[in-house]
Design an enzyme around this catalytic site. Structure first.
Site, PDB file in Angstrom:
ATOM      1  N   CYS A 101       0.714  -3.949  -5.025  1.00  0.00           N
ATOM      2  CA  CYS A 101       0.187  -3.488  -3.735  1.00  0.00           C
ATOM      3  C   CYS A 101       0.377  -1.977  -3.590  1.00  0.00           C
ATOM      4  O   CYS A 101      -0.517  -1.271  -3.117  1.00  0.00           O
ATOM      5  CB  CYS A 101       0.880  -4.222  -2.589  1.00  0.00           C
ATOM      6  N   CYS A 198       4.609 -11.509   0.829  1.00  0.00           N
ATOM      7  CA  CYS A 198       4.043 -11.466   2.176  1.00  0.00           C
ATOM      8  C   CYS A 198       2.924 -12.475   2.381  1.00  0.00           C
ATOM      9  O   CYS A 198       2.749 -12.983   3.495  1.00  0.00           O
ATOM     10  CB  CYS A 198       3.565 -10.057   2.517  1.00  0.00           C
TER      11      CYS A 198
END
Length: 363
Positions: A101, A198
Site C-alpha cells: 500500500c 485493514c
C-alpha cells in the site's frame, strides 16, 4: 511549503497534520477512501477506512483549522493491494499488504496526484524519521520509539519519494502523541489503533482467502513425502506456521511441527521440525533503494517481517537480484516477504524474497 496531510481518521495522522500546520506549512488534509464497501473494513480496533474514520478525520481537520477532502482510491487499492494479496497467497507466497500500500497507493498514487496539484510534499502519521544530509540527500531512519517503528513498511520508498515526504512523529513515542492529541482537543486522542490487515476486519485471513479462492484440498506431508494429514487449501498456511495444522499423528520426537514449504501446484504443504526451518541464505528481486543502489557487498542488518528482529547479513547486489547470507541461520523466512536492509538505523532499501536455502538441505 504546501503539504498534503494523509489523514486516516486515527490519532497518529491527526497529530502529524497538526504539527505540520503549527510549523507554518500550508496544510490540506485528505482522507483516502480505500474500501469499495465503507462499512466493511473496520471491526472495533481492527481495520480502517470506514465512513466513521472519514468523519473522524474531518473533525480533526476542523479542529486543526485546515481544508479537508476525501479522495476515492478504492479501485486502485483493490487492484494493487487486495488483488495482489490474494494472488500472492494463491501462488504460495506470503505478502505484506501494508508495504504494498505504501509503495503503490500512498507514495505513488497519492504523492503523484499531490505533486500534480501543486503540493510540495505529503505528510503521514508513520513512525519513522527522515534525516537531511549535507549533500542534500534524504535518509530514511528508524523511529525513536522502537515499539512503533514502521521503517520496515516504508523500505520501498525511493530517494525521489523521500524528497517529498514528511513523517512528523518519528522522534516521538506513542504515549506522547496521545497526550498531545488530548491537549489539542482532538477527539481521536483515545481512539484505538487499527491493526492487522485493514481489509480483513475480523482478522480471519484464512477465512477471507477461502472466500476469495475457494477450497482446493491437498495433502500435508513431511520432508520425506510421507502423508500426515489433509488440508482445504494451501492459502491457509504460511512458512513457519505451527498452530492449526490439524495433524493427527504426532512427530516421533513429540515436538511441534512447522510449515516448511507451500506448493499450490500439487496442493501440498510440507511440515517439519524447527531445525528444518533454519535458513542460511535467500535470494530476492525487485529491489527498491532509498538512496543510490549499492555497488559493493553490504555488511548490514536485515529485517524480514514488520515486527521481526534485526539479524546480521552480507548482501550482494547483482542488477535486479539481491543475495543475502545470514551470519547465523534464521527461521521462518517466506517467499513473498520483504527483506529490508539497514545500516544502523538507516534504511538502505528492500527487495522481495524469491527463494531460500535451508541449512538442513545443505547438510
Amino acid at each position: 511549503m504546501r503539504v498534503l496531510a494523509a489523514m486516516s481518521g486515527g490519532v497518529d495522522s491527526a497529530v502529524a497534520a497538526a504539527r505540520m500546520a503549527e510549523a507554518g506549512h500550508d496544510v490540506t488534509g485528505v482522507h483516502l477512501a480505500l474500501s469499495r464497501n465503507p462499512q466493511s473494513y473496520r471491526s472495533g480496533a481492527r481495520g480502517c477506512c470506514t465512513i466513521e474514520d472519514s468523519r473522524d478525520a474531518r473533525r480533526a481537520a476542523d479542529v486543526i483549522g485546515i481544508p479537508f477532502y476525501v479522495w476515492d482510491l478504492a479501485e486502485r487499492f483493490h487492484a494493487d493491494v487486495v488483488e495482489d494479496f490474494v494472488s500472492e497467497y494463491a501462488a504460495g507466497r506470503t505478502p505484506n499488504p501494508c508495504l504494498r500500500c505504501n509503495e503503490k497507493v500512498k507514495f505513488s498514487a497519492v504523492l503523484d496526484r499531490a505533486l500534480a496539484l501543486g503540493f510540495d510534499a505529503v505528510a503521514t502519521g508513520h513512525y519513522a524519521r527522515i534525516i537531511d544530509t549535507a549533500d542534500g540527500a534524504r535518509e530514511l531512519h528508524r523511529a525513536v520509539d522502537p515499539a512503533k517503528d514502521q521503517s520496515y513498511v516504508l523500505g520501498v520508498l525511493t530517494q525521489q519519494q523521500l524528497a517529498h515526504a514528511f513523517f512528523p512523529l518519528g522522534d516521538t513515542v506513542k504515549t506522547e502523541v496521545r497526550e498531545e492529541a488530548e491537549r489539542r482537543g482532538l477527539s481521536v486522542a483515545a481512539k484505538p489503533d487499527s491493526h492487522d490487515i485493514c481489509f480483513i476486519a475480523d482478522g480471519d485471513t484464512a477465512g477471507f482467502l477461502g472466500t476469495q479462492l475457494g477450497q482446493a484440498p491437498g495433502d500435508i506431508i513431511d520432508a520425506q513425502g510421507n502423508k500426515l494429514g489433509e488440508h482445504q487449501g494451501t492459502h491457509g498456511f504460511t512458512i513457519g506456521q505451527r498452530k492449526g495444522l490439524r495433524i493427527g499423528t504426532p512427530a516421533a520426537d513429540g515436538k511441534p511441527r512447522f510449515v516448511l514449504d507451500i506448493s499450490p501446484v500439487d496442493r501440498t504443504v510440507t511440515v517439519g521440525s524447527r531445525a528444518e526451518l533454519a535458513v542460511s541464505q535467500l535470494t530476492a528481486s525487485k529491489p527498491r533503494w532509498c538512496g543510490p543502489a549499492p555497488t559493493a557487498d553490504l555488511h548490514a542488518t536485515a529485517q524480514l517481517r514488520a515486527h521481526g528482529e534485526e539479524v546480521a547479513v552480507t548482501a550482494t547486489v547483482q542488477g535486479d537480484q539481491v543475495r543475502v547470507s545470514f551470519e547465523e541461520a534464521t527461521s521462518a523466512v517466506a517467499p513473498g516477504q520483504a527483506v529490508v536492509l539497514y545500516d544502523g538505523t538507516r534504511v538502505i532499501g528492500s527487495a522481495t524474497i524469491d527463494t531460500v536455502e535451508r541449512v538442513a538441505a545443505a547438510v
